[in-house]
Motif scaffolding. Structure first.
Motif, PDB file in Angstrom:
ATOM      1  N   ASP A 121       0.866  -1.177   0.000  1.00 16.27           N
ATOM      2  CA  ASP A 121       0.000   0.000   0.000  1.00 16.27           C
ATOM      3  C   ASP A 121       0.901   1.225   0.000  1.00 16.27           C
ATOM      4  OD1 ASP A 121      -2.620  -1.131   0.035  1.00 16.27           O
ATOM      5  OD2 ASP A 121      -2.363  -1.618   2.155  1.00 16.27           O
ATOM      6  N   LEU A 122       0.712   2.095  -0.969  1.00 17.05           N
ATOM      7  CA  LEU A 122       1.636   3.210  -1.169  1.00 17.05           C
ATOM      8  C   LEU A 122       1.408   4.356  -0.192  1.00 17.05           C
ATOM      9  CD1 LEU A 122       1.644   3.252  -5.065  1.00 17.05           C
ATOM     10  CD2 LEU A 122       3.337   2.254  -3.502  1.00 17.05           C
ATOM     11  N   LYS A 123       2.536   4.908   0.275  1.00 19.22           N
ATOM     12  CA  LYS A 123       2.527   6.105   1.115  1.00 19.22           C
ATOM     13  C   LYS A 123       2.903   7.321   0.272  1.00 19.22           C
ATOM     14  CE  LYS A 123       3.875   3.786   5.403  1.00 19.22           C
ATOM     15  NZ  LYS A 123       4.928   3.685   6.433  1.00 19.22           N
ATOM     16  N   ASP A 124       4.037   7.224  -0.430  1.00 17.56           N
ATOM     17  CA  ASP A 124       4.474   8.323  -1.288  1.00 17.56           C
ATOM     18  C   ASP A 124       5.291   7.769  -2.442  1.00 17.56           C
ATOM     19  OD1 ASP A 124       7.364   8.265  -0.544  1.00 17.56           O
ATOM     20  OD2 ASP A 124       6.604   8.915   1.393  1.00 17.56           O
ATOM     21  N   GLY A 125       5.523   8.618  -3.434  1.00 20.40           N
ATOM     22  CA  GLY A 125       6.294   8.154  -4.571  1.00 20.40           C
ATOM     23  C   GLY A 125       6.645   9.267  -5.528  1.00 20.40           C
ATOM     24  N   PHE A 126       7.557   8.930  -6.424  1.00 18.42           N
ATOM     25  CA  PHE A 126       7.956   9.811  -7.515  1.00 18.42           C
ATOM     26  C   PHE A 126       8.047   8.982  -8.784  1.00 18.42           C
ATOM     27  CE2 PHE A 126      11.237  11.083 -10.477  1.00 18.42           C
ATOM     28  CZ  PHE A 126      10.743  12.308 -10.869  1.00 18.42           C
ATOM     29  N   TYR A 127       7.479   9.500  -9.858  1.00 18.93           N
ATOM     30  CA  TYR A 127       7.585   8.865 -11.166  1.00 18.93           C
ATOM     31  C   TYR A 127       7.423   9.948 -12.222  1.00 18.93           C
ATOM     32  CZ  TYR A 127       2.562   8.599 -10.068  1.00 18.93           C
ATOM     33  OH  TYR A 127       1.290   8.877  -9.657  1.00 18.93           O
ATOM     34  N   TYR A 128       7.653   9.592 -13.469  1.00 19.72           N
ATOM     35  CA  TYR A 128       7.601  10.579 -14.545  1.00 19.72           C
ATOM     36  C   TYR A 128       7.110   9.918 -15.825  1.00 19.72           C
ATOM     37  CZ  TYR A 128      11.964   8.264 -15.623  1.00 19.72           C
ATOM     38  OH  TYR A 128      12.898   7.301 -15.904  1.00 19.72           O
ATOM     39  N   LYS A 129       6.572  10.768 -16.686  1.00 17.98           N
ATOM     40  CA  LYS A 129       6.107  10.309 -17.998  1.00 17.98           C
ATOM     41  C   LYS A 129       5.897  11.519 -18.885  1.00 17.98           C
ATOM     42  CE  LYS A 129       2.638   7.265 -20.081  1.00 17.98           C
ATOM     43  NZ  LYS A 129       1.837   7.967 -21.055  1.00 17.98           N
ATOM     44  N   ASP A 130       6.360  11.404 -20.118  1.00 15.27           N
ATOM     45  CA  ASP A 130       6.119  12.437 -21.138  1.00 15.27           C
ATOM     46  C   ASP A 130       6.525  13.839 -20.685  1.00 15.27           C
ATOM     47  OD1 ASP A 130       5.094  10.418 -22.770  1.00 15.27           O
ATOM     48  OD2 ASP A 130       3.040  10.730 -22.039  1.00 15.27           O
ATOM     49  N   GLY A 131       7.718  13.962 -20.075  1.00 16.96           N
ATOM     50  CA  GLY A 131       8.228  15.272 -19.690  1.00 16.96           C
ATOM     51  C   GLY A 131       7.617  15.864 -18.445  1.00 16.96           C
ATOM     52  N   ARG A 132       6.880  15.056 -17.691  1.00 15.95           N
ATOM     53  CA  ARG A 132       6.254  15.547 -16.460  1.00 15.95           C
ATOM     54  C   ARG A 132       6.633  14.633 -15.301  1.00 15.95           C
ATOM     55  NH1 ARG A 132       0.144  17.234 -17.551  1.00 15.95           N
ATOM     56  NH2 ARG A 132       0.574  18.435 -15.694  1.00 15.95           N
ATOM     57  N   GLY A 133       6.981  15.248 -14.178  1.00 12.10           N
ATOM     58  CA  GLY A 133       7.268  14.514 -12.957  1.00 12.10           C
ATOM     59  C   GLY A 133       6.061  14.534 -12.033  1.00 12.10           C
TER      60      GLY A 133
END
Length: 157
Positions: A121-133
């Motif tokens: 179960d997610l608490k926090d995160g960072f990811y990116y796609k198509d030039g956006r974080g």
């Protein structure tokens, strides 16, 4: 559309498939990392495993875990959902057997009482796609979206 809702749609687009992540657990003060196959669905990453593995033993005593792949990173709370054939697991089992079809039955024995599903179960995160974080606080349902260019200068590595 809210930034949080958009971030969830991107999360699903990126990870609602067989993805390999490094999973970090801890025993006492000693961290442990291994590569696992994951599938994202409805707020968490799912892992097919065995209850007697080191990762499951560690998360049972300390459920805080981290997932990382490239620059994608997440922290969350891991839960052993138990055997795939438990009635409460049948819906996710249907998804996992499809997404992991190339190897699910070749590497897992559902007759083994210790086979299990783990959900992070997610608490926090960072990811990116198509030039956006996307920096996301899943607990408070808040996301920050910003321009992001994956540009690592390998000459300094």
């Amino acid at each position: 559309m809210s930034e949080f809702k958009e971030s969830l749609e991107v999360l699903e687009a990126l990870f609602a498939k067989d993805c390999q992540f490094a999973l970090a657990t801890v025993s006492g003060e000693t961290p442990s990392v291994r590569i696992v196959d994951t599938f994202y669905d409805d707020g968490g990453f799912y892992i097919v495993t065995h209850a007697k593995t080191r990762k499951v033993i560690e998360l049972m005593s300390s459920p805080n875990v981290a997932l990382c792949h490239d620059l994608y990173r997440f922290s969350g709370t891991a839960i052993n959902l138990g055997h795939p054939l438990k009635e409460v697991n049948l819906k996710i089992r249907e998804k996992l057997t499809k997404v992991f079809a190339p190897w699910y039955f070749a590497h897992n024995d559902e007759n083994d009482e210790h086979m299990c599903f783990v959900k992070v179960d997610l608490k926090d995160g960072f990811y990116y796609k198509d030039g956006r974080g996307y920096k996301v606080d899943f607990l408070n349902q808040v996301a920050k979206i910003f321009p992001f260019d994956f540009d690592i200068d390998e000459t300094v590595l």
